[in-house]
Design an enzyme around this catalytic site. Structure first.
Site, short mmCIF file in Angstrom:
data_model
loop_
_atom_site.label_atom_id
_atom_site.label_comp_id
_atom_site.label_asym_id
_atom_site.label_seq_id
_atom_site.Cartn_x
_atom_site.Cartn_y
_atom_site.Cartn_z
N ASP A 27 -51.51 33.78 39.03
CA ASP A 27 -50.49 32.80 39.42
C ASP A 27 -50.95 31.35 39.35
O ASP A 27 -52.00 31.00 39.90
CB ASP A 27 -50.05 33.05 40.86
CG ASP A 27 -49.57 34.45 41.11
OD1 ASP A 27 -49.56 35.27 40.18
OD2 ASP A 27 -49.21 34.74 42.27
N GLU A 209 -42.10 37.26 45.33
CA GLU A 209 -43.29 36.43 45.39
C GLU A 209 -43.01 35.03 44.84
O GLU A 209 -42.01 34.80 44.15
CB GLU A 209 -44.44 37.07 44.59
CG GLU A 209 -44.92 38.40 45.15
CD GLU A 209 -46.13 38.94 44.42
OE1 GLU A 209 -47.08 39.35 45.11
OE2 GLU A 209 -46.14 38.96 43.18
#
Length: 502
Positions: A27, A209
């Protein structure tokens, strides 16, 4: 143009995309423009090429094209792993970490507490600050600053909210397994109060998320401002595995209200294609936006991988690239505001390695036709194609002969497809050899596509950026042919230009 040069030969290392030198990344975190540089932090295992030892890696760029990798910024320790989060420039020193003349950068990140910690098993939000422009960081002594006692509370994106009456920080985070976005406010980044929650809504086929929330003018009109809430989920994407969705609505400083929700509560599988997706491809995940970008542009970047096969892709000694940086905007499409995405303008002006290839307008006869003089491994392809009698037509990139990655239009189905079954190495995971698709409609009886081709990826922008598909591919180094094709009839090339970068 090259991101980071590997110390050993690596045929798949991207030329236009960022990848760490010799470690794992996932990420993007802490995205901010500060002191003339774009800062890209990211989930990083500094000790290997698979997920683990989560810390924040760090790279900077002055132009979104050439990136410099720096030492690990915020490292895990025996107490915690450093999960995703964001960075803000605390210009008024509300946190007290700096001074009036030397305001700090503040990172708000998720502490994933280890068994050695008194908070073991909990995910909570913590702070670190930097007084040297983001290169060295000090963890706040009284972490965590926001603890819900949850094992799945993570990924804070923080921004400054200002109205005529109030100014405060807003945190947007998730309770991942509850499919819920939670919003908090704070005057100083240390003390937080719950504002509201959002969800479940639309896609709930996997944990939620990496949320983001930001304002965007519709059709460039500052008097018509809408807010976009992005939420990534894993799995549950439109073509299986990881993906990102978005909602358009309003935010009053307390509550986000969506005007684009299709399904409240549990996901309706029959409505999956009605949801709004950041990208319809298999490899665009955890997308978040940069803070403080000049001229008010909203720039986003994503992890270019999919949790289905992330740790098995055949790259070494690094694993996983980032997507190209995209500028996002809102346009009215059929009466509704929708995100439109283009590669950031800095990347569209890359110097070409050779004169561009241009194809003459004309018919694409049934079959596959290699374009002489168009071969390349790093390219921008701009095509306008018109349907004829063909059931499917399009281009084949990174090909060897007529095998390669097929990007095609199926007019009767109203779909654009990316077929990577013959794209190169696919056997490393059973789900990789896929045909992925997205809805598409012609404009004035033509289809406009721009394709960015790199050593291990294709990013497809169709119909002026209304539809995007991002896919990893792993072709042989000799697979550089470009072809056009049509099946079940013929189609037409209106225009076709290929810019070579390598």
């Amino acid at each position: 143009m090259t991101a980071v040069t590997a110390t050993t030969p690596d045929a798949f290392r991207p030329a236009m995309h960022y990848a760490a030198r010799d470690t794992w990344l996932n990420d993007p975190n802490g995205l901010i423009f500060h002191d003339g540089l774009y800062h890209l932090y990211y989930q990083n295992n500094p000790e290997g090429s698979v997920w683990g030892n989560m810390s924040w890696g760090h790279a900077t760029s002055a132009d979104l094209v050439t990136w410099t990798e720096h030492p690990v910024a915020i490292a895990c320790d025996e107490q915690e792993e450093i999960y995703s989060g964001s960075i803000i420039f605390d210009r008024h020193n509300t946190s007290g970490f700096g001074t009036g003349s030397r305001p700090p950068l503040v990172a708000v990140y998720t502490s994933a507490f280890k068994p050695a910690s008194e908070h073991k098993g909990v995910q909570a939000q913590s702070l670190a600050y930097s007084l040297d422009g983001g290169y060295t960081w000090t963890k706040y002594a009284d972490n965590p600053v926001l603890n819900r006692g949850s094992s799945e509370f993570r990924d804070p994106k923080v921004f400054r909210y200002e109205s005529d009456a109030e100014r405060y920080w807003v945190m947007v985070a998730v309770e991942a397994q509850d499919f819920k976005v939670v919003l908090y406010s704070s005057p100083d980044l240390k003390n937080w109060e719950l504002l509201s929650t959002f969800g479940p809504a639309n896609a709930t086929g996997g944990v939620w998320e990496c949320p983001d929330l930001f304002p965007v003018p519709v059709d460039g009109d500052p008097e018509n401002l809408k807010w976009v809430l992005t939420v990534n989920l894993n799995p549950g994407g439109p073509n299986s595995g990881s993906a990102g969705q978005y909602f358009v609505g309003d935010f009053d400083g307390v509550t986000f209200t969506s005007s684009s929700t299709v399904t409240e509560g549990a996901q309706d599988p029959d409505k999956l294609c009605e949801y709004q997706w950041l990208d319809w491809g298999r490899d665009y995940y955890a997308a978040v936006s940069f803070s403080d970008v000049p001229d008010g542009r909203r720039l986003m970047i994503a992890w270019m991988n999919n949790w289905q096969y992330a740790i098995e892709i055949p790259t070494a000694p690094w694993r996983s690239p980032m997507s190209l940086v995209r500028e996002v905007s809102l346009q009215n499409v059929d009466g509704n505001p929708r995100l439109v995405q283009h590669v950031a303008q800095e990347l569209t002006s890359l110097p070409a390695g050779n004169p561009p290839f241009t194809a003459s307008p004309g018919e694409i006869a049934e079959g596959k036709h290699i374009l002489a003089g168009a071969a390349g491994s790093v390219q921008r392809i701009e095509a306008s194609l018109a349907p004829g009698t063909a059931e499917e037509f399009g281009l084949i990139v990174r090909g060897h002969g007529t095998r390669g990655t097929r990007i095609g239009i199926r007019p009767a189905e109203g779909r654009i497809v990316v077929d990577r079954r013959e794209s190169g190495q696919t056997a490393f995971h059973e789900s990789f050899a896929s045909i992925d698709s997205a809805p598409i409609q012609p404009t004035a009886n033509s289809y406009e596509v721009t394709i960015y081709v790199d050593q291990c990826s294709v990013e497809v922008f169709a119909q002026g950026g209304q539809v995007t598909l991002t896919e990893l591919i792993f072709p042989n180094s000799t697979s550089t042919d470009v072809s056009v094709y049509a099946s079940g009839g013929a189609a037409t090339i209106n225009s076709l230009t290929i810019t070579q970068y390598a």
